[in-house]
Design an enzyme around this catalytic site. Structure first.
Site, mmCIF file in Angstrom:
data_model
loop_
_atom_site.group_PDB
_atom_site.id
_atom_site.type_symbol
_atom_site.label_atom_id
_atom_site.label_comp_id
_atom_site.label_asym_id
_atom_site.label_seq_id
_atom_site.Cartn_x
_atom_site.Cartn_y
_atom_site.Cartn_z
ATOM 1 N N ASN A 10 0.816 -1.264 -0.109
ATOM 2 C CA ASN A 10 -0.050 0.043 -0.117
ATOM 3 C C ASN A 10 0.882 1.309 -0.132
ATOM 4 O O ASN A 10 1.308 1.549 1.204
ATOM 5 C CB ASN A 10 -0.843 -0.010 1.433
ATOM 6 C CG ASN A 10 -1.818 1.035 1.466
ATOM 7 O OD1 ASN A 10 -1.876 1.927 0.360
ATOM 8 N ND2 ASN A 10 -2.367 1.381 2.598
ATOM 9 N N LYS A 12 0.087 4.327 -0.561
ATOM 10 C CA LYS A 12 -0.772 5.539 -0.144
ATOM 11 C C LYS A 12 -0.340 6.420 -0.820
ATOM 12 O O LYS A 12 -0.263 6.360 -2.337
ATOM 13 C CB LYS A 12 -0.304 5.621 1.499
ATOM 14 C CG LYS A 12 -0.307 4.471 2.382
ATOM 15 C CD LYS A 12 -0.285 4.739 3.853
ATOM 16 C CE LYS A 12 -0.262 3.315 4.629
ATOM 17 N NZ LYS A 12 -0.366 3.384 6.087
ATOM 18 N N HIS A 96 -9.951 0.998 4.699
ATOM 19 C CA HIS A 96 -8.693 1.450 5.466
ATOM 20 C C HIS A 96 -8.778 2.196 6.513
ATOM 21 O O HIS A 96 -9.706 3.289 6.335
ATOM 22 C CB HIS A 96 -7.578 1.703 4.458
ATOM 23 C CG HIS A 96 -6.160 1.921 4.915
ATOM 24 N ND1 HIS A 96 -5.592 3.044 5.782
ATOM 25 C CD2 HIS A 96 -5.079 0.944 4.829
ATOM 26 C CE1 HIS A 96 -4.561 2.606 6.105
ATOM 27 N NE2 HIS A 96 -3.927 1.722 5.663
ATOM 28 N N GLU A 98 -7.220 4.924 7.358
ATOM 29 C CA GLU A 98 -7.064 6.106 7.063
ATOM 30 C C GLU A 98 -8.251 6.613 6.362
ATOM 31 O O GLU A 98 -8.661 8.159 6.502
ATOM 32 C CB GLU A 98 -5.523 6.413 6.247
ATOM 33 C CG GLU A 98 -4.472 6.311 7.148
ATOM 34 C CD GLU A 98 -3.331 5.625 6.233
ATOM 35 O OE1 GLU A 98 -3.166 5.739 4.974
ATOM 36 O OE2 GLU A 98 -2.377 5.137 7.186
ATOM 37 N N GLU A 168 -5.681 -4.885 10.620
ATOM 38 C CA GLU A 168 -4.914 -3.650 10.764
ATOM 39 C C GLU A 168 -5.026 -2.944 11.804
ATOM 40 O O GLU A 168 -5.822 -2.102 11.834
ATOM 41 C CB GLU A 168 -4.939 -2.917 9.487
ATOM 42 C CG GLU A 168 -4.463 -3.404 8.228
ATOM 43 C CD GLU A 168 -3.938 -2.404 7.305
ATOM 44 O OE1 GLU A 168 -2.673 -2.530 6.919
ATOM 45 O OE2 GLU A 168 -4.420 -1.449 7.038
ATOM 46 N N GLY A 174 2.093 2.365 10.468
ATOM 47 C CA GLY A 174 2.880 3.542 10.390
ATOM 48 C C GLY A 174 3.976 3.918 11.695
ATOM 49 O O GLY A 174 4.215 4.998 11.832
ATOM 50 N N SER A 214 3.145 -1.909 10.389
ATOM 51 C CA SER A 214 4.428 -1.763 10.635
ATOM 52 C C SER A 214 5.116 -3.394 10.454
ATOM 53 O O SER A 214 5.936 -3.768 11.088
ATOM 54 C CB SER A 214 4.885 -1.435 11.997
ATOM 55 O OG SER A 214 4.382 -0.131 12.148
ATOM 56 N N GLY A 235 2.858 -1.007 4.066
ATOM 57 C CA GLY A 235 2.740 0.567 3.628
ATOM 58 C C GLY A 235 4.275 0.558 3.541
ATOM 59 O O GLY A 235 4.905 0.547 2.633
ATOM 60 N N GLY A 236 4.920 1.319 4.647
ATOM 61 C CA GLY A 236 6.121 1.968 4.614
ATOM 62 C C GLY A 236 7.343 1.119 4.055
ATOM 63 O O GLY A 236 8.059 1.491 3.117
HETATM 64 P P1 PGA Z 1 2.507 0.346 7.350
HETATM 65 O O1 PGA Z 1 1.171 0.697 6.818
HETATM 66 O O2 PGA Z 1 3.248 -0.881 6.908
HETATM 67 O O3 PGA Z 1 3.562 1.614 7.067
HETATM 68 O O4 PGA Z 1 2.225 0.374 9.067
HETATM 69 C C1 PGA Z 1 0.063 -0.434 6.588
HETATM 70 C C2 PGA Z 1 -1.161 0.178 6.085
HETATM 71 O O5 PGA Z 1 -1.413 1.245 6.434
HETATM 72 O O6 PGA Z 1 -1.530 -0.421 5.259
#
Ligand code: PGA
Length: 256
Positions: A10, A12, A96, A98, A168, A174, A214, A235-236
């Site tokens: 992802n 983002k 999600h 967010e 999640e 994050g 994470s 994500g990251g």
């Molecule tokens: P993250 O994000 O791996 O940076 O924690 C995961 C996500 O929001 O899908």
């Protein structure tokens, strides 16, 4: 039970379409031709056309990060499932955290989006998860049951055939603090049981449930070694080819 491991990136709101093309080319050249697992990249709308083109003839599939809850029409600024299907996009993220928090998406809207996605033939990756306050209050399972119940309301088992679920925990997204393998496995068991009650036991046994929050190259193996964790939403650590490739390699290796 025929669950295939799935690793989803992802990105983002990151990367121009040119950066996306470069990263996808890197991934294409480095991902082992491993038919035992799938890799999906969820990208911003602007990168979708070049991503579908660049990922052609590879194991990579492309997802959108969002879609509008209704078909084409007078909805300035929105994108429809028709448009995504025509591009060759195969998947869509929905629910999600967010989107739920920053964009105030309600559970009712998520249910409607899921309907539109499933009707279009796109495959949904439905995200659920508790925030840190809810975990501290001990209401994690209550929150997961509510989010799942409202998202899946009104669907038959057949309609949900392409569903993928992602657990999640919001406090892990994050933050660099992932759920432990035990915490994640416990939540996944609960989600599988709840899907079993809502939709059907056999359906729940064959449902892919991903963990997100994470995920990194050095924690993915322990997470995916858990029997009810079928993959990861990343994500990251998906924003650079070296770290994402290591997530894929370490994650898939721990499944076999
Ligand atoms: P993250 O994000 O791996 O940076 O924690 C995961 C996500 O929001 O899908």
């Amino acid at each position: 039970m025929n669950r295939l491991p799935l690793i989803v990136a992802n990105w983002k709101m990151n990367k121009t379409h040119k950066d996306a093309q470069k990263l996808i080319l890197d991934l294409k050249n480095s991902i082992p031709a491993n038919r035992l697992g799938s890799v999906v990249l969820a990208l911003p709308y602007t990168s979708l056309p070049i991503a579908v083109e660049t990922a052609a003839d590879s194991l990579l599939e492309i997802a959108a990060q969002n879609v509008f809850k209704a078909g084409d029409g007078a909805y300035t600024g929105e994108v429809s499932t028709n448009m995504l299907v025509a591009l060759g996009v195969k998947w869509v993220l929905v629910g999600h955290s967010e989107r739920r928090t920053t964009f105030h998406e309600t559970e009712e809207q998520i249910n409607k989006k899921l309907k539109t996605i499933l009707t279009s033939g796109l495959k949904p990756i439905l995200c659920v998860g508790e925030d840190s306050m809810e975990r501290d209050l001990g209401v994690t399972f209550k929150v997961l049951a509510r989010q799942l119940g409202s998202a899946l309301e009104g669907f038959s088992e057949t309609e949900l055939a392409s569903l993928v679920l992602a657990y999640e925990p919001v406090w892990a997204i994050g933050t660099g603090v992932n759920a432990t393998s035990e915490q994640a496995q416990e939540a996944h068991i609960f989600l599988r049981e709840t899907v079993g009650e809502l939709v059907g036991k056999e359906f729940a046994q064959s449902l892919d449930i991903l963990y997100g929050g994470s995920v990194k190259p050095d924690n993915v193996a322990a997470l995916l070694a858990q029997p009810d964790i079928d993959g990861a939403l990343v994500g990251g650590a998906s924003l650079e080819s070296a770290s994402f490739i290591n997530v894929i390699k370490n994650g898939l290796a721990s499944k076999y």
